[in-house]
Design a protein around this motif. Structure first.
Motif, PDB file in Angstrom:
ATOM      1  N   VAL A 174       0.830  -1.211   0.000  1.00 32.83           N
ATOM      2  CA  VAL A 174       0.000   0.000   0.000  1.00 32.83           C
ATOM      3  C   VAL A 174       0.857   1.251   0.000  1.00 32.83           C
ATOM      4  CG1 VAL A 174      -1.768   1.264   1.281  1.00 32.83           C
ATOM      5  CG2 VAL A 174      -1.879  -1.224   1.128  1.00 32.83           C
ATOM      6  N   CYS A 175       1.918   1.259   0.787  1.00 33.19           N
ATOM      7  CA  CYS A 175       2.716   2.474   0.896  1.00 33.19           C
ATOM      8  C   CYS A 175       4.099   2.168   1.447  1.00 33.19           C
ATOM      9  CB  CYS A 175       2.022   3.497   1.799  1.00 33.19           C
ATOM     10  SG  CYS A 175       1.814   2.918   3.493  1.00 33.19           S
ATOM     11  N   CYS A 176       5.015   3.084   1.214  1.00 37.45           N
ATOM     12  CA  CYS A 176       6.340   3.066   1.823  1.00 37.45           C
ATOM     13  C   CYS A 176       6.466   4.339   2.661  1.00 37.45           C
ATOM     14  CB  CYS A 176       7.429   3.032   0.761  1.00 37.45           C
ATOM     15  SG  CYS A 176       7.522   1.480  -0.144  1.00 37.45           S
ATOM     16  N   LEU A 177       6.790   4.186   3.937  1.00 38.45           N
ATOM     17  CA  LEU A 177       6.834   5.307   4.867  1.00 38.45           C
ATOM     18  C   LEU A 177       8.232   5.450   5.453  1.00 38.45           C
ATOM     19  CD1 LEU A 177       3.527   4.491   6.786  1.00 38.45           C
ATOM     20  CD2 LEU A 177       3.806   6.213   5.011  1.00 38.45           C
ATOM     21  N   ALA A 178       8.630   6.686   5.708  1.00 38.48           N
ATOM     22  CA  ALA A 178       9.918   6.953   6.354  1.00 38.48           C
ATOM     23  C   ALA A 178       9.774   6.695   7.851  1.00 38.48           C
ATOM     24  CB  ALA A 178      10.348   8.394   6.095  1.00 38.48           C
ATOM     25  N   PHE A 179      10.590   5.799   8.389  1.00 38.36           N
ATOM     26  CA  PHE A 179      10.419   5.388   9.791  1.00 38.36           C
ATOM     27  C   PHE A 179      10.684   6.525  10.766  1.00 38.36           C
ATOM     28  CE2 PHE A 179      14.992   5.034   9.496  1.00 38.36           C
ATOM     29  CZ  PHE A 179      15.447   5.298  10.771  1.00 38.36           C
ATOM     30  N   ASP A 180      11.501   7.506  10.376  1.00 40.47           N
ATOM     31  CA  ASP A 180      11.854   8.590  11.294  1.00 40.47           C
ATOM     32  C   ASP A 180      11.058   9.855  11.044  1.00 40.47           C
ATOM     33  OD1 ASP A 180      12.972   8.968   8.844  1.00 40.47           O
ATOM     34  OD2 ASP A 180      14.974   9.504   9.569  1.00 40.47           O
ATOM     35  N   ASP A 181      10.028   9.787  10.199  1.00 38.46           N
ATOM     36  CA  ASP A 181       9.183  10.954   9.957  1.00 38.46           C
ATOM     37  C   ASP A 181       8.050  10.976  10.984  1.00 38.46           C
ATOM     38  OD1 ASP A 181       6.982  12.619   8.798  1.00 38.46           O
ATOM     39  OD2 ASP A 181       8.454  12.856   7.190  1.00 38.46           O
ATOM     40  N   PRO A 182       7.836  12.076  11.704  1.00 35.21           N
ATOM     41  CA  PRO A 182       6.784  12.125  12.730  1.00 35.21           C
ATOM     42  C   PRO A 182       5.379  11.940  12.172  1.00 35.21           C
ATOM     43  CG  PRO A 182       7.735  14.307  12.360  1.00 35.21           C
ATOM     44  CD  PRO A 182       8.607  13.335  11.639  1.00 35.21           C
ATOM     45  N   GLN A 183       5.199  12.164  10.867  1.00 35.61           N
ATOM     46  CA  GLN A 183       3.876  12.000  10.269  1.00 35.61           C
ATOM     47  C   GLN A 183       3.590  10.571   9.822  1.00 35.61           C
ATOM     48  OE1 GLN A 183       1.632  14.475  10.305  1.00 35.61           O
ATOM     49  NE2 GLN A 183       3.216  15.653  11.386  1.00 35.61           N
TER      50      GLN A 183
END
Length: 450
Positions: A174-183
């Motif tokens: 579904v998605c790739c997210l940055a682990f260190d991004d607060p959002q």
């Protein structure tokens, strides 16, 4: 063409209703065709045992067809063809037995099988097309941002296909997210709540940061996996290790939901008059509503509104839960004291179970502002968020092991959470049935619960 994303509970509810429909349809088709073949059936065997045999054999066949060993992250699609094949095997087995007996039932079984199998295939295909199939959910990948300017890694229009990540993965990424991004965590929680994500893969995260990431994910009801490869281009499923399982999905999750629906429905039928009588007595005893609503932690650490019979005076109650209930609490009414000692005040939560917000068995839902020794419960006890990986329950392992009543020390709080975590680690349908049995046999009552 698939429909909009559905939550796990929604899909489980529809699947349970469909199973009831399937059983009723098979019995109805048999009952409708039987009069046509009765002249050639001298023995006239009972229809219901034959229908139950077909259903049991069909269920067993479907399980055997899909029982091959597979990685927990691999897809296990709910295919209409597999369901129809399982039913065909069941009817073929019954047909063969009747043919060997030499009775006149074989032709009836054949005529019964054809419309039944066609109906099963068509109805399951419709459910699958509308997005109600009991399939595995999507995957989210947590990884380092591509660049310092990558920003919040929301789903991209060009989100990587399964083949781009793992050649043997058939679940949607579904998605790739940055682990260190607060959002990233709020976005991930939104996708989990919407039923779009049921598994999270940690990839390329530095080892010294993994514990912090796991702490942030611990409460989410998803499967958590760790890839031993630093990039998707080199990863295969055997490189992905399961860290925490998703306890809500799969066959065991469906079995738990079916137990909840059946138990809550039966409970409301049996205890409905008691709830109404208690509500009437509450209104007669003191002014104010008979029912009490309170915000508590639900599955995933979100908040739910639970229903209880009011046991305190209205002007002395605390809807926030910041002031815990003490033994012999003066805020509790005389009738409320009896209701609390017998746990009758908890019975309206059967409605929460039917709504899918709670389970019959699970960690008890805590008030969002509940404190122990001047600290919030969730901050005072280690590993507390893990108890939110399952739906809260009306009763639980902690309750039947005597951990009830006032929690006024950190030691009591830790013991209760330890019992909850033991339950989560050892959960099974048999354990749920054992806890329900112990609750019914008297473990619901306590003299110091007020």
């Amino acid at each position: 063409m698939g429909g909009a994303p559905r939550t796990v509970t929604q899909r489980q509810n529809i699947h349970i209703l469909y199973c009831v429909f399937e059983v009723a349809a098979i019995v109805a088709l048999g009952a409708g065709l039987r009069p046509v073949f009765e002249p050639a059936m001298p023995e006239r065997p009972a229809l219901l045992p034959m229908a139950l045999a077909v259903i049991a054999l069909s269920f067993l066949s479907r399980r055997l067809i899909g029982c091959g060993s597979r990685h927990p992250l691999a897809a296990n699609p709910s295919k209409p063809g597999r369901a129809a094949l399982g039913s065909a095997i069941a009817f073929l087995t019954l047909f063969s037995l009747e043919a060997l007996r030499g009775a006149g039932d074989a032709s009836f079984v054949l005529a019964w099988a054809l419309p039944s199998i066609l109906l099963i295939f068509l109805t399951r295909a419709i459910l699958h097309d509308l997005g109600w199939a009991l399939t595995d959910g999507g995957v989210a990948v947590l990884a380092p941002a591509a660049s310092p300017r990558a920003g919040p890694a929301a789903p991209s229009p060009a989100a990587p296909s399964p083949a781009a990540l793992w050649a043997d993965l058939r679940r949607a990424v579904v998605c790739c997210l940055a682990f260190d991004d607060p959002q990233s965590l709020p976005r991930l929680r939104q996708l989990v709540d919407g039923g779009q994500v049921e598994a999270v893969v940690l990839m390329g995260i530095p080892q010294d940061r993994q514990d912090a990431v796991l702490d942030r994910l611990a409460a989410l009801p998803v499967g958590i996996f760790l890839s031993t490869q630093p990039s998707a281009s080199h990863a295969m499923l055997h490189d992905v290790i399961e860290i925490l399982p998703n306890l809500l999905t799969g066959r065991t999750g469906l079995a738990k939901r079916a137990l909840d629906v059946a138990g809550a429905s039966l409970g409301l039928l049996l205890f409905g008059p008691l709830i109404l009588l208690a509500a009437l007595l509450i209104r007669l005893e003191s002014p104010g509503p008979a029912f009490f609503r309170q915000s508590r932690f639900g599955c995933g650490g979100g908040t739910i509104t639970i229903w209880k019979l009011r046991s305190m005076y209205v002007d002395r109650g605390d809807a926030s839960g910041a002031h815990r209930t003490l033994a012999r609490d003066p805020r509790v009414t005389p009738l409320g004291r009896i209701l609390r000692r017998l746990s009758i005040d908890e019975l309206p939560q059967l409605l929460n179970v039917l709504r899918g917000e709670m389970s019959l068995v699970g960690p008890r839902p805590h008030a969002v502002r509940m404190q122990v020794e001047g600290r919030y419960y969730r901050d005072a006890v280690e590993s507390y968020p893990i108890r939110h990986r399952m739906k809260p329950g009306i009763t639980g392992w902690a309750q039947v092991n005597g951990s009830r009543g006032e929690v006024d020390t950190l030691e009591k709080a830790r013991r209760r959470v330890a019992l909850d975590l033991w339950y989560i680690s050892n959960w099974s349908i048999l354990l749920d049935l054992t806890i329900i049995q112990r609750t019914i046999l008297g473990r619901f009552a306590t003299l110091d619960a007020d």
